[in-house]
Design an enzyme around this catalytic site. Structure first.
Site, PDB file in Angstrom:
ATOM      1  N   ALA A 176       0.991  -1.333  -0.003  1.00 55.95           N
ATOM      2  CA  ALA A 176       0.130  -0.029   0.071  1.00 55.95           C
ATOM      3  C   ALA A 176       0.969   1.198   0.106  1.00 55.95           C
ATOM      4  O   ALA A 176       1.936   1.156   0.198  1.00 55.95           O
ATOM      5  CB  ALA A 176      -0.924   0.058   1.277  1.00 55.95           C
ATOM      6  N   GLU A 206       0.919   5.626   1.096  1.00 60.92           N
ATOM      7  CA  GLU A 206       0.323   6.588   2.015  1.00 60.92           C
ATOM      8  C   GLU A 206       0.110   7.629   1.419  1.00 60.92           C
ATOM      9  O   GLU A 206      -0.005   8.784   1.996  1.00 60.92           O
ATOM     10  CB  GLU A 206       1.153   6.876   3.345  1.00 60.92           C
ATOM     11  CG  GLU A 206       2.412   7.472   2.849  1.00 60.92           C
ATOM     12  CD  GLU A 206       3.490   6.422   2.709  1.00 60.92           C
ATOM     13  OE1 GLU A 206       4.865   6.900   2.733  1.00 60.92           O
ATOM     14  OE2 GLU A 206       3.172   5.362   2.366  1.00 60.92           O
ATOM     15  N   GLU A 252      -0.845   2.690   7.122  1.00 56.79           N
ATOM     16  CA  GLU A 252      -0.846   3.758   6.015  1.00 56.79           C
ATOM     17  C   GLU A 252      -1.411   5.004   6.608  1.00 56.79           C
ATOM     18  O   GLU A 252      -1.182   6.202   6.395  1.00 56.79           O
ATOM     19  CB  GLU A 252      -1.686   3.383   4.637  1.00 56.79           C
ATOM     20  CG  GLU A 252      -0.883   2.116   4.167  1.00 56.79           C
ATOM     21  CD  GLU A 252       0.549   2.230   3.807  1.00 56.79           C
ATOM     22  OE1 GLU A 252       0.805   3.441   3.392  1.00 56.79           O
ATOM     23  OE2 GLU A 252       1.287   1.300   3.807  1.00 56.79           O
TER      24      GLU A 252
END
EC number: 3.4.11.-
Length: 894
Positions: free
Chosen positions: A293, A295, A328
């Site tokens: 992922a 951020e 995140e």
């Protein structure tokens, strides 16, 4: 704002101002000079996902500090058609643009000196879509989508700019996209205008100050799923709009993740005492994404599998959502609100988010026991940190090849463990005060390690000493190793301490090193267990156990497992601690197990002595301790035994150690059982079926896997025919035992599925056989156009690294297709080294790898360090084999 184009005139008036220093003639492959600094960026992109290229117009408002005829920026693979400098006062100059370094350094040259002051750099360009970095295309359902990944160096492939963390400024984003497309970016949409033809212009609000690596946008036939508003909280009186962005038809699958996101945001606001820093929050489920992922401020991008669990999903999937999302979202403060100045402080982002994400996840989901996960990550990082070629947490970054190397266990897990250790030493509340002070002092700007350490150390009883100790962990590599003995000859019992660097067998590193270790010990004083702390910063030391009334019966040198260090006890203390194993808390049991496996790794225990310790670990209540040392038995089987018959006999004895625990859990899930039981069952079943080749477990998994594939039945996929936690193992065993027919069924179901988790499991099963023809078919899938997502390459071929029979063909394939594989994996192309090197364990193989890959890795992001560490690991493996020659593999009596 977008400034009007001006007449392109030249003048000699600026020549008299003089030029910037001669040093700027050298290409800056590290930080750019500060002669020209952006104050705002206006970016307009024209994106049609169905086309192979996109175009852009960027206007960078800049401050010129001193006269120069050269502007250094970043841009990689861009076709720049126009570049001009437009001063606030003066006349425009056409700039000549050159890409002058493989890393994407862009040199803009003016015909005359640019005077100090303010102006705008305007650039028109077009570019191809990238490969999982920059702006790139995915096609999960036959339709084209564009998504972005800018960190670490992808931004320079998407637009020209000042692509490093210290350049932090507001952005104005405009996207010109097909009429039917959805367009999203970091900030909320403020206007959408229909244009002549099939396109529209979508404008977004001006962002807060952001570095280029946090810029994000997406274009395509996305579903937009409304989540619940994140309710007002504390100083934030306005709800935050929450949305999910997913490929067409997939938005409904984000219901669970969207429903649970507000609790994470609120918990983070409460900890930091600062409202969520951005105007909205979108979670985007990317169908193909090389990281887990990213951020990006206000538009966090995740692998879609992380956004698609529900209440019935496998435990690991649900915990992955909570853990990654908390990580995140923590970045929205640590990384986005306050940003590192340069990549050498990446740990300020990632180490912090690792620590904070675990804290918040554990607070909201106590059954996840995230403190155990944080400890396990720290122990895992100690493996890399024991190499001579390891790096510091705060490691100098000289050029682009060093940046990708920083995204590793040293940054994430060691960084997080170091923060946890000092939090425990200073105290949770004072530590939080330091964190809040740090964020408030540097909000919307940049900061360094020194800024953070100063802020938290100020909350301790000895700021100068604590700061010095903290720096000792981030500014030198290695794992501290503390030897502990007990002296009860005086009036007050005392621990005798000595520290050095932990060195595994065969290491070429120096044992030198001196840390300020926040040492916390627990010891048994009669019927009372006491705790004492000491900031141990000498080569040798003495800890007077001032509260003790008797000589301790046992000593745990790493109380509650919160310290990032290893220990060795004097023999009588080691025996006493082993006898007191049941009195230790769950984290202490795990670090005790680590002290045993680390002693084996350093050559102080024989294989038989390690095997003798495993039954005690297997009896522990916590799964991480149960499996401690378990996988080390497979190393013994492969490198210390001569033939398959000996390995089979060895595996049968290993199975006897763990069989009772597996029988206690059972092979099928129980209603209402703890999540840890499901996870431990999954680990043990996988170990028995695929490593130990236990026939009873394999038979049960084979039946389950065949049911999933529809073999012997209707041929349809029955994804729920086995518990989701066991489905990957079941499929692998079914394909291994079922040959071509099972492989064909798995491939058919793979081609028909868009479920990322199921696809990965099917690919893993297809790649796990020893059949040469089937392995060749799997490798061919990598280059079949449009079939594999790029993050599926390793699931497809990774299984072939685990068996000595399948490795040669995999290496030959890697040799033949090196450039294509590296390009597909970029910016993580350095992983090709590990793919090729799997199973190597001799000096000759280490030398061969070095010779074969030295030139190949020279200009690959993270490549030089990956090669050094892999070569070193092979040589250490060879040293282990040499040292173990002649040592028997004896099991304890049952």
């Amino acid at each position: 704002m977008i400034l009007p184009r001006r007449c392109l005139l030249t003048t000699a008036l600026l020549a008299a101002t003089g030029l910037a220093t001669a040093a700027e003639a050298t290409v800056p492959t590290g930080p750019l000079p500060r002669t020209v600094v952006p104050s705002e960026v206006a970016l307009q992109l024209t994106i049609d996902p169905a086309q192979p290229r996109f175009s852009g117009h960027v206007e960078l408002s800049v401050d010129v500090a001193s006269a120069t005829d050269t502007i250094w920026m970043h841009g990689k693979g861009l076709n720049i058609t126009r570049a001009v400098y437009m001063p606030r006062n003066g006349r425009n100059q056409v700039l000549t643009a050159q890409e002058v370094d493989v890393s994407g350094v862009l040199k803009l040259t003016a015909p005359l000196a640019i005077a100090p002051g303010q102006g705008v750099i305007a650039i028109d360009y077009d570019a191809p879509f990238g490969e999982l970095q920059g702006a790139y295309r995915v096609k999960p359902d036959g339709r084209d989508y564009v998504v972005t990944q800018m960190e670490p160096l992808g931004a320079r492939t998407a637009f020209p700019g000042f692509d490093e963390p210290s350049f932090k400024q507001p952005w104005r984003m405009t996207l010109i996209v097909p009429d039917a497309a959805v367009a999203v970016a970091n900030a909320p949409e403020v206007a959408s205008t229909d244009l002549d033809g099939p396109m529209k212009r979508v404008e977004f609000a001006r962002t807060q100050a952001l570095p280029s690596y946090l810029i994000a946008f997406a274009v395509g036939p996305w579903d937009v799923a409304a989540g619940p508003d994140i309710a007002a909280n504390g100083e934030r009186s306005t709800p935050i709009k929450l949305r999910g962005i997913a490929a067409s038809g997939q938005g409904e699958r984000m219901r669970y993740s969207l429903a649970n996101t507000p609790a994470i945001v609120t918990a983070l606001e409460d900890y930091f005492g600062i409202p969520y820093p951005f105007a909205k929050l979108d979670n985007l489920a990317a169908p193909d994404f090389w990281a887990g992922a990213m951020e990006n401020a206000g538009l966090i991008v995740y692998r879609d599998s992380l956004m698609f669990p529900d209440e019935t999903s496998a435990v690991g999937r649900r915990q992955a959502f909570w853990g990654v999302s908390a990580h995140e979202l923590a970045h929205q403060w640590f990384g986005d609100l306050v940003t590192m100045k340069w990549w050498d402080d990446l740990w300020l982002n990632e180490g912090f988010a690792t620590w904070m994400g675990n804290k918040i996840h554990g607070q909201l989901q106590p059954d996840a026991h995230t403190d155990r996960g944080l400890l396990e990550g720290a122990l895992g990082a100690m493996g890399a940190d024991s190499l001579a070629s390891t790096r510091r947490i705060h490691e100098p970054i000289k050029d682009f090849t060093d940046i990708q190397s920083a995204f590793d266990g040293i940054t994430y897990q060691k960084g997080g463990a170091t923060l946890n250790m000092f939090e425990q030493y200073i105290g949770a509340e004072p530590f939080r005060t330091g964190i809040r002070n740090y964020l408030q002092a540097h909000a919307r700007g940049n900061a360094t390690s020194a800024d953070l350490i100063e802020a938290v150390a100020a909350q301790s009883d000895a700021p100068e000493a604590v700061a010095k100790a903290f720096f000792s962990f981030i500014d030198q590599p290695g794992v501290p190793f503390v030897r502990v003995d007990l002296d009860c000859s005086g009036a007050t019992p005392a621990l005798l301490l000595e520290q050095q660097r932990y060195l595994p067998l065969g290491s070429t590193a120096s044992g030198a090193g001196l840390w300020g270790i926040p040492l916390t010990v627990r010891y048994a004083d009669g019927a009372t267990v006491r705790t004492q702390k000491l900031l141990f910063d000498g080569k040798q030391g003495r800890m007077e156990l001032s509260a003790a009334t008797s000589c301790p019966s046992w000593v745990m040198p790493n109380a509650h497992g919160t310290g990032y260090y290893r220990f060795a006890l004097a023999p009588q203390l080691q025996s006493a601690l082993s006898d007191a194993f049941a009195q230790l808390d769950e984290r202490e049991q795990r670090v005790y197990a680590d002290s045993v496996t680390a002693a084996y790794g350093a050559g102080r225990l024989t294989p038989s002595q390690l095997l003798a310790a495993l039954p005690q670990f297997a009896s522990a209540s916590v799964r991480q301790t149960v499996t401690a040392g378990m996988y080390g038995t497979e190393w013994m089987a492969e490198y210390l035994l001569a033939d398959d018959a000996a390995r089979d006999a060895f595996h049968a004895q290993v199975a006897d150690i763990y069989r009772a625990r597996l029988q206690q859990l059972g092979m099928t899930p129980k209603a209402g059982e703890p999540d840890d039981d499901a996870l431990l069952r999954s680990s043990l079943v996988g170990f028995f079926a695929e490593t130990l080749k236990d026939q009873a477990v394999r038979a049960q998994m084979d039946r389950a896997g065949r049911a999933v594939l529809g073999l012997g039945g209707d041929g349809a996929l029955h994804a729920d025919a086995v518990a989701q936690d066991l489905r990957g193992t079941a499929l692998a065993v079914a394909v291994q035992s079922g040959g071509k027919a099972a492989f064909d069924a798995a491939e058919k179901h793979f081609r028909a599925s868009q479920d990322a988790v199921l696809r990965s499991q099917l690919l893993g099963a297809m790649g796990s056989t020893r059949d040469a023809a089937l392995n060749e078919r799997v490798r061919a899938l990598v280059f079949e156009p449009g079939l594999l997502r790029r993050n599926e390459i390793f699931p497809a071929v990774g299984g072939q690294t685990g068996d000595r029979a399948t490795r040669p063909a995999l290496r030959a394939w890697t040799d033949t297709h090196f450039k294509e594989i590296e390009a597909k994996l970029a910016p993580a192309g350095a992983a090709v080294v590990q793919l090729y090197a799997a199973g190597m364990c001799s000096e000759a193989e280490a030398s061969t790898l070095q010779d074969k890959f030295a030139a190949r890795m020279q200009d690959v992001e993270g490549g030089p360090r990956q090669l050094r560490q892999t070569v070193e690991a092979i040589r250490m493996c060879a040293a282990q084999v040499q040292a173990r020659k002649g040592q028997p593999l004896k099991f304890p009596m049952h």
